[in-house]
Design an enzyme around this catalytic site. Sequence first.
Site, PDB file in Angstrom:
ATOM      1  N   ALA A  38      23.116 -20.993  40.063  1.00 33.01           N
ATOM      2  CA  ALA A  38      22.575 -21.894  39.431  1.00 33.01           C
ATOM      3  C   ALA A  38      21.632 -21.083  38.694  1.00 33.01           C
ATOM      4  CB  ALA A  38      22.265 -23.123  39.849  1.00 33.01           C
TER       5      ALA A  38
ATOM      6  N   LYS B  72       6.699 -13.657  36.930  1.00 31.49           N
ATOM      7  CA  LYS B  72       8.251 -13.481  36.619  1.00 31.49           C
ATOM      8  C   LYS B  72       8.535 -12.307  35.792  1.00 31.49           C
ATOM      9  CE  LYS B  72      11.938 -16.611  34.587  1.00 31.49           C
ATOM     10  NZ  LYS B  72      12.769 -16.123  35.905  1.00 31.49           N
TER      11      LYS B  72
ATOM     12  N   THR C  10      17.951 -14.466  38.606  1.00 31.94           N
ATOM     13  CA  THR C  10      18.253 -14.554  37.416  1.00 31.94           C
ATOM     14  C   THR C  10      18.422 -12.865  37.099  1.00 31.94           C
ATOM     15  OG1 THR C  10      16.058 -14.904  37.031  1.00 31.94           O
ATOM     16  CG2 THR C  10      17.318 -16.852  36.870  1.00 31.94           C
TER      17      THR C  10
ATOM     18  N   THR D   8      17.094 -19.965  32.708  1.00 29.42           N
ATOM     19  CA  THR D   8      17.286 -21.262  32.364  1.00 29.42           C
ATOM     20  C   THR D   8      17.351 -21.507  30.789  1.00 29.42           C
ATOM     21  OG1 THR D   8      16.246 -21.893  34.321  1.00 29.42           O
ATOM     22  CG2 THR D   8      16.219 -23.609  32.706  1.00 29.42           C
TER      23      THR D   8
ATOM     24  N   GLY E  73      20.171 -17.881  43.328  1.00 28.60           N
ATOM     25  CA  GLY E  73      19.254 -18.363  42.341  1.00 28.60           C
ATOM     26  C   GLY E  73      18.822 -17.087  41.404  1.00 28.60           C
TER      27      GLY E  73
ATOM     28  N   HIS F  76       6.412 -19.557  32.135  1.00 26.13           N
ATOM     29  CA  HIS F  76       6.481 -19.415  33.800  1.00 26.13           C
ATOM     30  C   HIS F  76       5.144 -18.576  34.190  1.00 26.13           C
ATOM     31  CE1 HIS F  76      10.812 -20.212  33.262  1.00 26.13           C
ATOM     32  NE2 HIS F  76      10.690 -20.691  34.349  1.00 26.13           N
ATOM     33  N   HIS F  77       5.068 -18.408  35.308  1.00 24.10           N
ATOM     34  CA  HIS F  77       3.991 -17.920  36.047  1.00 24.10           C
ATOM     35  C   HIS F  77       4.071 -16.247  35.749  1.00 24.10           C
ATOM     36  CE1 HIS F  77       7.010 -16.292  38.990  1.00 24.10           C
ATOM     37  NE2 HIS F  77       7.440 -17.669  38.845  1.00 24.10           N
TER      38      HIS F  77
ATOM     39  N   ASN G 192      19.053 -22.463  37.287  1.00 23.49           N
ATOM     40  CA  ASN G 192      18.054 -23.567  37.786  1.00 23.49           C
ATOM     41  C   ASN G 192      18.712 -24.297  38.666  1.00 23.49           C
ATOM     42  OD1 ASN G 192      16.088 -25.448  37.719  1.00 23.49           O
ATOM     43  ND2 ASN G 192      15.019 -24.484  36.113  1.00 23.49           N
TER      44      ASN G 192
HETATM   45  N1  LIG Z   1      18.042 -20.227  40.121  1.00 19.88           N
HETATM   46  C1  LIG Z   1      16.517 -21.143  40.543  1.00 19.88           C
HETATM   47  O1  LIG Z   1      16.409 -22.492  40.279  1.00 19.88           O
HETATM   48  C2  LIG Z   1      15.359 -20.288  40.517  1.00 19.88           C
HETATM   49  C3  LIG Z   1      14.167 -20.846  40.931  1.00 19.88           C
HETATM   50  C4  LIG Z   1      13.134 -20.167  40.944  1.00 19.88           C
HETATM   51  C5  LIG Z   1      13.097 -18.611  40.764  1.00 19.88           C
HETATM   52  N2  LIG Z   1      14.442 -18.130  40.685  1.00 19.88           N
HETATM   53  C6  LIG Z   1      14.779 -16.494  40.630  1.00 19.88           C
HETATM   54  O2  LIG Z   1      14.513 -16.318  42.003  1.00 19.88           O
HETATM   55  C7  LIG Z   1      14.343 -14.812  42.050  1.00 19.88           C
HETATM   56  C8  LIG Z   1      13.476 -14.894  43.172  1.00 19.88           C
HETATM   57  O3  LIG Z   1      12.045 -15.510  42.933  1.00 19.88           O
HETATM   58  P1  LIG Z   1      10.736 -15.541  43.868  1.00 19.88           P
HETATM   59  O4  LIG Z   1       9.708 -16.254  42.836  1.00 19.88           O
HETATM   60  O5  LIG Z   1      11.178 -15.922  45.155  1.00 19.88           O
HETATM   61  O6  LIG Z   1      10.593 -13.958  43.863  1.00 19.88           O
HETATM   62  P2  LIG Z   1       9.613 -13.501  44.741  1.00 19.88           P
HETATM   63  O7  LIG Z   1       9.018 -11.896  44.188  1.00 19.88           O
HETATM   64  O8  LIG Z   1       8.344 -14.149  45.427  1.00 19.88           O
HETATM   65  O9  LIG Z   1      10.335 -12.988  46.110  1.00 19.88           O
HETATM   66  C9  LIG Z   1      11.400 -11.963  45.904  1.00 19.88           C
HETATM   67  C10 LIG Z   1      11.971 -11.522  47.409  1.00 19.88           C
HETATM   68  O10 LIG Z   1      13.012 -10.563  47.370  1.00 19.88           O
HETATM   69  C11 LIG Z   1      12.803  -9.634  48.237  1.00 19.88           C
HETATM   70  N3  LIG Z   1      13.605  -8.549  47.928  1.00 19.88           N
HETATM   71  C12 LIG Z   1      13.880  -7.846  46.632  1.00 19.88           C
HETATM   72  N4  LIG Z   1      14.555  -6.805  46.651  1.00 19.88           N
HETATM   73  C13 LIG Z   1      15.149  -7.217  47.663  1.00 19.88           C
HETATM   74  C14 LIG Z   1      16.707  -6.502  48.364  1.00 19.88           C
HETATM   75  N5  LIG Z   1      17.232  -5.388  47.723  1.00 19.88           N
HETATM   76  N6  LIG Z   1      17.050  -6.861  49.427  1.00 19.88           N
HETATM   77  C15 LIG Z   1      16.232  -7.940  50.087  1.00 19.88           C
HETATM   78  N7  LIG Z   1      15.233  -8.759  49.562  1.00 19.88           N
HETATM   79  C16 LIG Z   1      14.774  -8.254  48.516  1.00 19.88           C
HETATM   80  C17 LIG Z   1      11.419  -9.406  48.232  1.00 19.88           C
HETATM   81  O11 LIG Z   1      10.878  -8.738  49.293  1.00 19.88           O
HETATM   82  C18 LIG Z   1      10.839 -10.792  48.204  1.00 19.88           C
HETATM   83  O12 LIG Z   1      10.570 -11.332  49.394  1.00 19.88           O
HETATM   84  C19 LIG Z   1      13.914 -14.440  40.616  1.00 19.88           C
HETATM   85  O13 LIG Z   1      14.899 -13.882  39.939  1.00 19.88           O
HETATM   86  C20 LIG Z   1      13.492 -15.677  39.873  1.00 19.88           C
HETATM   87  O14 LIG Z   1      13.563 -15.605  38.594  1.00 19.88           O
HETATM   88  C21 LIG Z   1      15.516 -18.764  40.553  1.00 19.88           C
END
Ligand SMILES: NC(=O)c1ccc[n+]([C@@H]2O[C@H](COP(=O)([O-])OP(=O)(O)OC[C@H]3O[C@@H](n4cnc5c(N)ncnc54)[C@H](O)[C@@H]3O)[C@@H](O)[C@H]2O)c1
Length: 238
Positions: free
Chosen positions: A100, A139, A77, A146, A75, A135-136, A102
């Site tokens: 996805a 981000k 992005t 999305t 997920g 968004h928060h 989203n």
């Molecule tokens: N597709 C969806 O439905 C959806 C929904 C929410 C968030 N997102 C996306 O998901 C992603 C993560 O969001 P989040 O809110 O959990 O972020 P976050 O910052 O809370 O968490 C990110 C995590 O990734 C880890 N990380 C970073 N680089 C890494 C690597 N090289 N190897 C392993 N782990 C690594 C970090 O340690 C952290 O635990 C973002 O790109 C966000 O835009 C997508």
Amino acid sequence: MKIALIGYGKMGKEIEKIALERNQEVILKFDVNNKDEFTIDNLKKVDVAIEFTQPESAYQNYMKCFEANIPIVSGTTGWLDHLSDVKFQCEQNGQTFFYASNFSIGVNLFFKLNKQLANLMNTIEGYDVSISETHHTEKKDAPSGTAITIAEDLIANFNKKQSWVKENAVNNTELAIRSFREGKVPGIHTVKYESDVDYIEISHSAKSRKGFALGAVLAAEFTIINKGFLTMNDLLNF
Ligand SMILES: NC(=O)c1ccc[n+]([C@@H]2O[C@H](COP(=O)([O-])OP(=O)(O)OC[C@H]3O[C@@H](n4cnc5c(N)ncnc54)[C@H](O)[C@@H]3O)[C@@H](O)[C@H]2O)c1
């Protein structure tokens, strides 16, 4: 189903809760603090990896899962420059990848509604359209993945718009996407058609991250029996 979580941040933690509720096992969790454990041998112990990290690391994480020959649900992005490589791995090398922008079921219904509304508005004169997303503040990417999906679907169905731009459109063939970053907002997306006399607006607001997490776990379950490059359209049978 044995799951590896790649990324154990806000989404990784939410996904773990839902996976456990659905009687799935989370046996590996990787984040920036235990990169040495993120090995092909370890990945081979699971049935599927669920990846929610950050735009800069996503593609390398996918490649590692492909080497381990396990399906990936992602997920993250902001990595779409590599989309053709990832599709190539699925089509030519038999890998399985579910993406996805989203994972919320509600947002995917919204995607469908957006296409239908764009199609309807296409024949009506006098309306301009724009997109906004909120968004928060943590981000990293803007506009959101999305919002980009919404924009691309809209452009494909509404002839007056040919491309999307960040913030303000210079001419009326451009579709403006405005991004706002506020507090802890999980995600709001709005499409607004405006004329001299009225406006028509459709909007989706996520109440929490739970909807994204549930969609990601459902997608992981789906990859156990379905192969190749998969999206929410496959899961929801749209
Ligand atoms: N597709 C969806 O439905 C959806 C929904 C929410 C968030 N997102 C996306 O998901 C992603 C993560 O969001 P989040 O809110 O959990 O972020 P976050 O910052 O809370 O968490 C990110 C995590 O990734 C880890 N990380 C970073 N680089 C890494 C690597 N090289 N190897 C392993 N782990 C690594 C970090 O340690 C952290 O635990 C973002 O790109 C966000 O835009 C997508």
